[in-house]
Scaffold this motif. Structure first.
Motif, PDB file in Angstrom:
ATOM      1  N   PRO B  84       3.173   3.392   3.512  1.00  0.00           N
ATOM      2  CA  PRO B  84       2.791   2.421   2.778  1.00  0.00           C
ATOM      3  C   PRO B  84       1.226   2.167   2.158  1.00  0.00           C
ATOM      4  O   PRO B  84       1.076   1.327   1.166  1.00  0.00           O
ATOM      5  N   ALA B  85       0.658   3.388   2.360  1.00  0.00           N
ATOM      6  CA  ALA B  85      -0.506   3.651   1.886  1.00  0.00           C
ATOM      7  C   ALA B  85      -0.682   4.061   0.408  1.00  0.00           C
ATOM      8  O   ALA B  85      -1.736   3.396   0.367  1.00  0.00           O
ATOM      9  N   LYS B  86      -0.025   5.118  -0.040  1.00  0.00           N
ATOM     10  CA  LYS B  86       0.395   5.038  -1.237  1.00  0.00           C
ATOM     11  C   LYS B  86       0.910   4.438  -1.831  1.00  0.00           C
ATOM     12  O   LYS B  86       1.470   3.651  -3.408  1.00  0.00           O
ATOM     13  N   ALA B  87       1.587   3.235  -1.141  1.00  0.00           N
ATOM     14  CA  ALA B  87       2.364   2.259  -2.111  1.00  0.00           C
ATOM     15  C   ALA B  87       1.860   1.626  -3.066  1.00  0.00           C
ATOM     16  O   ALA B  87       2.920   1.010  -4.499  1.00  0.00           O
ATOM     17  N   SER B 109      10.309  -0.514   4.586  1.00  0.00           N
ATOM     18  CA  SER B 109      10.073  -2.273   4.237  1.00  0.00           C
ATOM     19  C   SER B 109       8.475  -2.309   4.116  1.00  0.00           C
ATOM     20  O   SER B 109       8.089  -3.166   2.923  1.00  0.00           O
ATOM     21  N   GLY B 110       7.526  -1.490   4.540  1.00  0.00           N
ATOM     22  CA  GLY B 110       6.605  -1.513   4.241  1.00  0.00           C
ATOM     23  C   GLY B 110       5.884  -1.495   2.814  1.00  0.00           C
ATOM     24  O   GLY B 110       5.051  -2.282   2.349  1.00  0.00           O
ATOM     25  N   VAL B 111       6.344  -0.116   2.104  1.00  0.00           N
ATOM     26  CA  VAL B 111       6.578   0.148   1.260  1.00  0.00           C
ATOM     27  C   VAL B 111       6.893  -0.694   0.238  1.00  0.00           C
ATOM     28  O   VAL B 111       6.336  -1.381  -0.655  1.00  0.00           O
ATOM     29  N   ALA B 112       8.104  -1.317   0.492  1.00  0.00           N
ATOM     30  CA  ALA B 112       8.669  -2.668  -0.416  1.00  0.00           C
ATOM     31  C   ALA B 112       8.418  -3.983  -0.352  1.00  0.00           C
ATOM     32  O   ALA B 112       8.127  -4.194  -1.892  1.00  0.00           O
ATOM     33  N   LEU B 113       7.214  -3.832   0.599  1.00  0.00           N
ATOM     34  CA  LEU B 113       6.539  -5.074   0.668  1.00  0.00           C
ATOM     35  C   LEU B 113       4.867  -5.564  -0.146  1.00  0.00           C
ATOM     36  O   LEU B 113       4.818  -6.198  -0.949  1.00  0.00           O
ATOM     37  N   ALA B 114       4.426  -4.332  -0.327  1.00  0.00           N
ATOM     38  CA  ALA B 114       3.159  -3.864  -0.601  1.00  0.00           C
ATOM     39  C   ALA B 114       4.111  -3.976  -2.490  1.00  0.00           C
ATOM     40  O   ALA B 114       3.076  -4.359  -3.959  1.00  0.00           O
ATOM     41  N   MET B 115       5.169  -3.267  -2.483  1.00  0.00           N
ATOM     42  CA  MET B 115       6.063  -3.117  -4.387  1.00  0.00           C
ATOM     43  C   MET B 115       6.340  -4.127  -4.343  1.00  0.00           C
ATOM     44  O   MET B 115       5.645  -4.864  -6.119  1.00  0.00           O
TER      45      MET B 115
END
Lengths: 288, 395
Positions: B84-87, B109-115
């Motif tokens: 998620p930190a790089k998302a 999901s954490g990455v998807a939220l940032a995307m």
């Protein structure tokens, strides 16, 4: 919590604590006694678990796999020491951190290339696959009890090695003063290679023994790395008994944390660590 | 005589129309591409999921002759590492530097939220081919964000409904303490309690801790009629083995969202046999689309497809539905695409589905049972189930 459940939870805590000692025992040697910050400890654990998966697939027998795996891991450890770690004893900790962190990445990639990214399982040896009924609904797997016994034997063996044998005496002396030990005519390089290889073999043994109950999956090394450091630090760096006591303490904190304070279960282990270090900054068993 | 004249005119018009219809297709193929940004995990724990999604997506494009609605597909691929930190940075790379028309991603999901935040800010179309966080099509829903997979709530709710129908009165839930687990178990509780059951205790442990013994002891002393868990990957394998070794498998039925037994059955060995789970896909679905999809996948990739491959395949179908609406135009009119995608019926291998106003699939959730090394469908747990999408302004 009724009495029976409470007693079973104590058994769970003891069993988990002993398993943690097994996982951390290799690090006790490499970090605790030799003073190398070995972040790749978890990777050696992972190598052990994957070795259990691959070799058991070929031999069909976990016992045989362990018998084969220990010398393999020992040789692998000796090779790594000769190739890499031997150059680091005189350097500062930051370089050890960098090297061993790099090794984590390399081992993960190699694992991915060689075995893939799927989750795998290793069957519990048929001899120990039974469960002992404890209450009307709960039974206890025999294999977990076997692991506990192995851990106790290992703790005793390590203590005996360090305190009662000539090799142990040399190792302890070497960790205090390398140059002095060398000038007394002891091959310090060979000594360190042996200890390091022993540490790798112990980590791999932990991985092999734990494989049937933990399953084998990418990134599994990371799950044991931090807890292993916590145990060695709480126990007092370099102390085998300290590591055992610390592992049991963590086992209790984790088990009862989950049951009594589920909201803070993730913190329980670190609260114990903070409390111990405030009380004895050098760890429980550090001698002056 | 008169009739002949008419007929000739009709023919002339028809030929003219046919030519007119053909012309723009040729022109578009030469001129316009659709830029697809695949932001998925290709290394780390979820690498196999990222690959399956990519394979599924490309399989559909290949079935369409290598184009979608007459447009060539140009891929821009980023490994999101499930970090998620790089998302945000990765999503920005695709939307700003590469100027992709659509973002496809991701698993975590954490990455998807940032995307999704980047997609909302840059008004880029986004299709989520896995990440189940309820918020994505709930409070954070957005007209340009679509999902071809599921919400965590859906399989949980369906499983709870079935557990109640099976006559269980009390249940204990157990999961890692993280968003996906909370959402799945609260879905289960909702389904179970609306059917007359009662969740007596919600147990959790910190993610990704896999020492379950203390909590299994707790379950054994609570003696519920049923247990519902949400685990995946290595944790799922360990849990199922521990559950059996603790002697609980024979006394307290275990239920779960299907991720427990997807891609993990080999590792579970016989411990997984007989487990009942709920998911939007299963083995042994008797429909022609699924059979064709599976044989196509096996031919192309020499591997069995899974639910993730289906979700990737359907992401490509969803994109085609949007592109069909702007066929022939140089520019991609986003509003027209969004409208078409929202209204599309996707002929998925899982069975056809539509999208809710919040852009989450309204789909059948199957009841599956582990037999051999397969998740065999044994019924439908919930028909045409829509996520409640609480907090979404588009509902």
């Amino acid at each position: 919590m009724d009495l029976v459940t409470f007693l079973i939870q104590i058994l769970n805590a003891l069993q988990y604590g002993l398993l943690l000692f097994l996982v951390a025992s290799g690090l006790t040697l490499v970090f605790g006694i030799m003073g190398i910050i070995n972040l790749a400890h978890g990777s050696f654990y992972m190598v052990g678990a994957y070795m259990a998966f691959v070799l058991t697939g070929m031999t069909g027998n976990l016992m045989l796999t362990i018998a084969l795996g220990i010398p393999l891991a020992f040789a692998f450890g000796a090779l790594l020491e000769w190739l890499l770690f031997a150059h680091l004893y005189k350097r500062d900790h930051l370089e050890q951190v960098l090297l061993t962190y790099g090794l984590i990445l390399i081992f993960e990639e190699l694992r991915s290339l060689a075995v893939g990214d799927d989750v795998h399982g290793v069957a519990v040896p048929a001899l120990f696959s039974a469960s002992i009924p404890l209450s009307d609904t709960l039974s206890y797997p025999v294999y977990r009890i076997v692991i506990s016994v192995v851990c106790l034997l290992l703790a005793g063996g390590l203590w005996w090695l360090m305190k009662r044998t000539r090799l142990g005496m040399m190792i302890r002396a070497g960790s205090h003063d390398r140059d002095m030990v060398q000038s007394l005519g002891i091959d310090i390089n060979l000594l360190y290679r042996t200890v390091f290889a022993l540490g790798v073999a112990l980590a791999a043994l932990a991985g092999m023994l734990a494989a049937p109950i933990s399953s084998v999956y990418p990134g599994m090394g990371g799950s044991v790395l931090i807890i292993s450091f916590v145990i060695v630090v709480i126990g007092g760096i370099g102390s085998v008994w300290g590591a055992l006591v610390a592992a049991l303490l963590i086992g209790f904190a984790d088990t009862f944390g989950k049951v009594l304070l589920p909201e803070f279960a993730g913190l329980a282990v670190y609260l114990v660590m903070a409390a111990v270090l405030l009380w004895r900054p050098e760890g429980i068993f550090k001698k002056g | 005589m008169m009739q002949d004249q008419q007929r000739r005119n009709v023919m002339r018009v028809a030929v003219g129309l046919a030519l007119a219809a053909l012309a723009p297709i040729g022109a578009v193929q030469a001129a316009e591409k659709v830029k697809v940004g695949l932001m998925l995990p290709y290394t780390g724990t979820y690498a196999s999921l990222g690959n399956a999604i990519t394979n599924g997506f490309k399989q559909y494009v290949a079935e369409q002759g290598g184009t979608l609605a007459g447009r060539e597909v140009e891929y821009f691929v980023v490994d999101d590492e499930s970090d998620p930190a790089k998302a945000t940075e990765n999503a920005n790379k695709l939307t700003k530097r590469d100027q992709v028309d659509v973002l496809v991603g991701t698993v975590h999901s954490g990455v998807a939220l940032a995307m999704a935040k980047v997609a909302r800010d840059t008004k880029t179309l986004m299709i989520i081919p896995n990440a189940g966080a309820d918020e994505l099509t709930g409070p954070l829903c957005s007209p340009n964000v679509f999902r071809s997979s599921f919400s965590n709530w859906q399989p949980g709710y369906a499983m709870g409904k079935v557990a109640a129908e099976r006559g269980h009165k009390t249940a204990v839930t157990l999961t890692w303490k993280y968003a996906a687990g909370d959402e799945a178990t609260s879905g289960f509780a909702k389904g179970f309690e609306s059917g007359g059951g009662k969740v007596v205790k919600q147990l959790t442990l910190p993610f990704p801790n896999v020492e379950f013994q203390a909590l299994l002891t707790e379950i054994a002393s609570l003696k519920p009629d049923a247990v519902y868990v949400f685990f995946a990957g290595g944790g799922a394998v360990k849990f199922v083995k521990d559950y059996e070794a603790a002697g609980l498998k024979n006394s307290i039925p275990l239920y779960s969202s299907g991720f427990l037994t997807d891609g993990t059955l080999e590792a579970m060995g016989t411990s997984g046999e007989g487990l009942v789970t709920a998911l939007h896909y299963a083995d042994g679905l008797d429909n022609a689309k699924d059979k064709a999809f599976r044989s196509g996948y096996v031919t192309a990739y020499k591997a069995q497809p899974d639910v993730y491959a289906v979700q990737g395949y359907d992401a490509a179908q969803l994109l085609k539905a949007g592109l069909d609406a702007v066929k022939g135009s140089d520019k991609l009119d986003k509003d027209a695409m969004i409208k078409a995608m929202g209204a599309a019926t996707i002929d998925s291998p899982r069975g056809s589905f539509t999208l809710s106003p919040a852009h989450n699939p309204v789909q059948d959730i199957y009841l599956r049972k582990v037999e051999g090394k397969e998740n065999k469908v044994i019924g439908i747990a919930a028909k045409k189930l829509a996520d409640p999408a609480r907090g979404c302004k588009m509902m």
